[in-house]
Design an enzyme around this catalytic site. Structure first.
Site, short mmCIF file in Angstrom:
data_model
loop_
_atom_site.label_atom_id
_atom_site.label_comp_id
_atom_site.label_asym_id
_atom_site.label_seq_id
_atom_site.Cartn_x
_atom_site.Cartn_y
_atom_site.Cartn_z
N SER A 45 0.82 -1.22 0.00
CA SER A 45 0.00 0.00 0.00
C SER A 45 0.85 1.26 0.00
O SER A 45 0.47 2.25 -0.64
CB SER A 45 -0.96 -0.01 1.19
OG SER A 45 -0.26 -0.16 2.40
N GLU A 46 1.98 1.29 0.70
CA GLU A 46 2.88 2.44 0.67
C GLU A 46 4.33 1.98 0.74
O GLU A 46 4.66 1.00 1.41
CB GLU A 46 2.63 3.41 1.84
CG GLU A 46 1.43 4.32 1.67
CD GLU A 46 0.16 3.75 2.27
OE1 GLU A 46 -0.91 4.36 2.10
OE2 GLU A 46 0.25 2.68 2.91
N THR A 47 5.18 2.73 0.04
CA THR A 47 6.62 2.55 0.12
C THR A 47 7.23 3.88 0.54
O THR A 47 6.87 4.94 0.00
CB THR A 47 7.20 2.09 -1.22
OG1 THR A 47 6.68 0.80 -1.54
CG2 THR A 47 8.72 2.01 -1.17
#
Length: 292
Positions: A45-47
């Site tokens: 979902s996020e990096t």
């Protein structure tokens, strides 16, 4: 160019679950287009991309698979937990530079906490059509709301609609209309929707929640520090839940379940929330080597 990405699960509940974030260290040489391409390849979902900062200990930039976002709770916890494990930060206070300013970070034993601001509320009761649209998009109706409460837009640095349902069963059965939620998110400038009930799986926890953020390409998030902050404020201010430390469960109602717990410490002055710290524990899982 090859880039090393560590996958770190944040907000683990004991030794279970956790929400995976990508973490790229020493990212100074990457441009925004490369960072977006890496985030899309990683697919979580996020990096988070960590680079040097002239105003904080580190600069953190966060990318979902389809766009950049100003803040991310679980990726922040993942990053600073990793930095702690690598000996690059000590216990105590640190800081991050973000798109919209700097935030304090607290490393406390094996937990990492990030600062969020005092809550700003926008009640939706004065627009019955919008409120009806939100409930329909979530797949619920007014009869399933907690008595006397309505969904509210709450921001502590990132805005969410916090929606209080009567019990866990009603949260569990939600099958949201993702396109409708994305449209409303654009209209209200939201990160997403945090739907909760006061029921939790373990004693001493204030709520069990689910989070939907289709505007950012996230159908459902497993653990969301930036949403747990607004929810903790809602619990304190609108539901008079006692205590300055509130524990929020997330991930138990996903398929398959993946338990997460987010700790929110409210910093109060005369009963008012001045700011808060949201955090938890994280565990490094594995590394990826990507070609860009």
């Amino acid at each position: 160019m090859r880039v090393q990405v560590r996958i770190v699960n944040a907000f683990v509940d004991g030794k279970q679950g956790g929400n995976p974030a990508g973490v790229v260290l020493q990212a100074d040489g990457l441009d925004a287009q490369q960072k977006q391409a890496i985030a899309a390849q990683v697919g979580v979902s996020e990096t988070a991309f960590v680079s040097s900062s002239s105003s904080a200990a580190f600069k953190l930039e966060f990318f979902t698979p389809n766009r950049q976002i100003a803040h991310c709770g679980h990726a922040t916890v993942a990053t600073f937990s990793l930095l702690r494990q690598l000996g690059q930060v000590d216990e105590g206070w640190s800081s991050k530079e973000t798109l919209d300013g700097n935030r304090d970070i607290l490393i406390q034993a094996d937990m990492a906490f990030m600062e969020q601001r005092a809550p700003e509320y926008c009640d939706l009761d004065d627009d019955p059509a919008l409120l009806a649209d939100i409930l329909a998009a979530l797949g619920t109706d007014p009869g399933h709301l907690l008595p006397g409460l309505r969904p509210v837009r709450v921001s502590t640095g990132g805005a969410f609609v916090v929606a209080p349902l009567v019990d866990e069963a009603q949260v569990h059965v939600l099958q949201p209309d993702q396109a409708a939620l994305a449209r409303i998110s654009e209209q209200l400038e939201l990160i997403g929707f945090y739907v909760f009930s006061p029921q939790a799986r373990k004693p001493g926890r204030a709520a069990g929640a689910r989070m939907f953020a289709p505007r950012y390409g996230i159908a459902e998030e497993a653990a969301t520090g930036m949403a747990a902050g607004p929810l903790a404020c809602f619990l304190h201010d609108r539901m008079q839940v006692p205590g300055a430390r509130l524990l929020i469960e997330q991930g138990y109602l996903m398929q398959p379940p993946s338990p997460r717990v987010i700790t929110v410490d409210l910093q109060l002055a005369d009963g008012r929330i001045e700011r808060l710290l949201a955090g938890g524990r994280a565990q490094t899982m594995h590394e990826l080597s990507l070609e860009i």
